[in-house]
Design a protein around this motif. Structure first.
Motif, mmCIF file in Angstrom:
data_model
loop_
_atom_site.group_PDB
_atom_site.id
_atom_site.type_symbol
_atom_site.label_atom_id
_atom_site.label_comp_id
_atom_site.label_asym_id
_atom_site.label_seq_id
_atom_site.Cartn_x
_atom_site.Cartn_y
_atom_site.Cartn_z
ATOM 1 N N TYR A 244 -59.399 1.639 -4.925
ATOM 2 C CA TYR A 244 -58.866 1.986 -3.467
ATOM 3 C C TYR A 244 -58.870 3.570 -3.466
ATOM 4 N N TYR A 245 -58.151 4.023 -4.285
ATOM 5 C CA TYR A 245 -57.587 5.466 -4.179
ATOM 6 C C TYR A 245 -58.823 6.565 -4.220
ATOM 7 N N VAL A 246 -59.986 6.073 -5.036
ATOM 8 C CA VAL A 246 -61.139 6.927 -5.111
ATOM 9 C C VAL A 246 -61.879 6.775 -3.867
ATOM 10 N N LEU A 247 -62.097 5.593 -3.342
ATOM 11 C CA LEU A 247 -62.863 5.315 -2.185
ATOM 12 C C LEU A 247 -62.130 5.848 -1.085
ATOM 13 N N ARG A 248 -60.707 5.459 -0.985
ATOM 14 C CA ARG A 248 -60.081 6.338 0.184
ATOM 15 C C ARG A 248 -60.316 7.626 0.544
ATOM 16 N N THR A 249 -60.020 8.245 -0.761
ATOM 17 C CA THR A 249 -60.225 9.782 -0.647
ATOM 18 C C THR A 249 -61.541 10.312 -0.238
ATOM 19 N N LEU A 250 -62.735 9.487 -0.637
ATOM 20 C CA LEU A 250 -63.947 9.931 -0.245
ATOM 21 C C LEU A 250 -64.208 9.505 1.077
ATOM 22 N N THR A 251 -63.998 8.439 1.641
ATOM 23 C CA THR A 251 -64.015 8.030 3.191
ATOM 24 C C THR A 251 -63.012 8.871 4.050
ATOM 25 N N ALA A 252 -62.071 9.055 3.590
ATOM 26 C CA ALA A 252 -61.271 9.838 4.522
ATOM 27 C C ALA A 252 -61.649 11.406 4.608
#
Length: 443
Positions: A107-115
């Motif tokens: 979640y942390y990685v994908l949240r960073t990229l999508t945000a």
């Protein structure tokens, strides 16, 4: 009435999207702490992870916000809204499935990229959409209504989080995010001030432009011309003294707001042992104050009080709030400080309205994207400054015993924004608006 109906569809889409984003906020601190430092109330690693994520997201949005805004001037607000609304579904869906340590880091990685694309872009495009369809004299009020819709979503999302389990919170977030994207695609009409540029879809090549000449000239890449250069952004900032002053205010105010985001929940957890329910209660009070101010107070005050004065009042509210947090001596003090949110919420609609009136109708997306980029730049810097300070003053190694010192620093940054705001003077909108205002009427 046609314009008004389109704004209603915009408001609904923004409400649903904001609800889906904000419902997870009261729970994410506990999820982070359980994944990184289980059983602890103070965790420097969690603070640094959150600060690092905020900085990386800010770095991405500094580039993406002007680009998205500029592309929306060429291809339409609806076309560009589709991307962030779709990407925002992914992070919540991950934690809806599981919240173990491995899933948290996914979640942390994908949240960073999508945000990097989603953070702020929906609001940026929504402000540009409103500017396309509303007369200048009405914009502050309608921007205030849009901010009030966001505050209402904040209240509803936080209230839902207060009574839902953590697992259900992320499941509802993912579901509502999907609903927001579908609703927007079905009901929202495209908005594009320079409509002749919409003849070609965003992904179509430029061959048709050359066919009429009968030659096979090499095709030039279209997208490269849509990416604003540093010189173009600098020129935009220098196009108006008022625009430049508003940009400075936005930067320092966002520096303060970013500090609150990076520090507040961890401060409350370490100082007063707050958990998901207390976070939700505090956020509900914040949201109710902002919603009441924007939906009930702002539409009546904005036409009668100069927006630069409302901006200064909002910044004073932010200063008072930060100072009260810095000396909080009991768990009820953060609740009491929410009264200042009634004034703080003036800042965003006033800034956006001031900027929109300094730019021509074909550059609203670029202007709002530029402002969002400046805000994102502040969001890069703020966690780099405030997260280490928060971790230091909440630890046993603090140079002196003052856990709220971080909020004094935040108040000082807001004070700089306030002093700049009082230098802003009302400037007549540029003349190009006069010829186009007849086509943008809020019925």
């Amino acid at each position: 009435m046609e314009k008004f109906r389109e704004l209603i569809h915009l408001f609904v889409a923004v409400f649903l999207s904001t609800f889906a984003t904000l419902i997870v906020i009261p729970a994410i601190t506990d999820v982070t702490m359980m994944a990184v430092c289980p059983g602890q109330d103070e965790c420097s690693l969690a603070i640094y992870l959150s600060g690092f994520q905020q900085a990386i997201i800010g770095l991405g949005t500094v580039v993406m916000m002007p680009l998205i805004g500029n592309l929306s001037d060429q291809y339409g607000r609806k076309a560009l809204l589709t991307l962030p609304m779709t990407l925002s579904i992914i992070p919540s869906a991950i934690l809806a499935y599981s919240r173990t340590t491995s899933f948290f880091y996914a979640y942390y990685v994908l949240r960073t990229l999508t945000a990097m694309i989603c953070e702020g872009s929906i609001n940026c495009l929504a402000f540009a959409y409103v500017a396309d369809n509303v007369l200048e004299r009405q914009r502050t009020s309608v921007f205030g209504i849009l901010s009030g819709i966001t505050a209402a979503a904040f209240v509803c999302g936080t209230l839902a989080a207060r009574f839902l389990s953590t697992a259900m919170t992320f499941q509802v977030s993912a579901l509502v995010a999907m609903l927001a994207a579908v609703y927007m695609r079905i009901f929202l009409q495209e908005s594009l001030p320079n409509s002749e540029n919409l003849a070609q879809p965003i992904l179509k090549s430029g061959q048709d432009d050359h066919s009429q000449d009968g030659g096979d000239l090499p095709m030039k890449p279209m997208v490269s011309k849509k990416i604003p250069s540093i010189q173009a952004i600098t020129s935009l900032l220098r196009s108006s003294v008022t625009f430049s002053q508003a940009a400075i205010v936005a930067f320092f105010n966002s520096l303060s707001f970013g500090g609150l985001q990076a520090s507040l929940m961890y401060y409350l957890k370490a100082r007063f042992h707050f958990s998901k329910n207390q976070y939700a209660e505090l956020m509900i009070l914040l949201g109710v104050s902002g919603m009441a101010s924007q939906l009930l107070f702002m539409p009546f005050v904005a036409p009668r009080v100069a927006e630069e004065k409302l901006l200064a009042i909002g910044l004073l509210g932010g200063i008072a709030n930060a100072l009260l947090y810095s000396v909080a001596w009991s768990a009820w003090v953060p609740y009491a400080s929410t009264i200042f949110s009634v004034f703080e919420v003036f800042v965003t609609p006033c800034l956006r309205s001031i900027v929109s009136k300094q730019i021509g109708p074909n550059e609203q997306g670029k202007a709002q994207g530029c402002m969002s980029g400046i805000i994102s730049l502040a969001n890069i810097i703020s966690p780099l400054v405030y997260s280490p300070l928060t971790a230091l003053f909440l630890s046993e190694d603090a140079p002196f015993n003052f856990p709220g010192f971080i909020f004094l620093c935040i108040g000082f940054s807001t004070m700089i924004a306030f002093f700049q705001s009082i230098l802003i003077r009302a400037v007549p909108p540029i003349s190009s608006h006069k010829s186009s205002s007849s086509s943008s009427i809020l019925a």
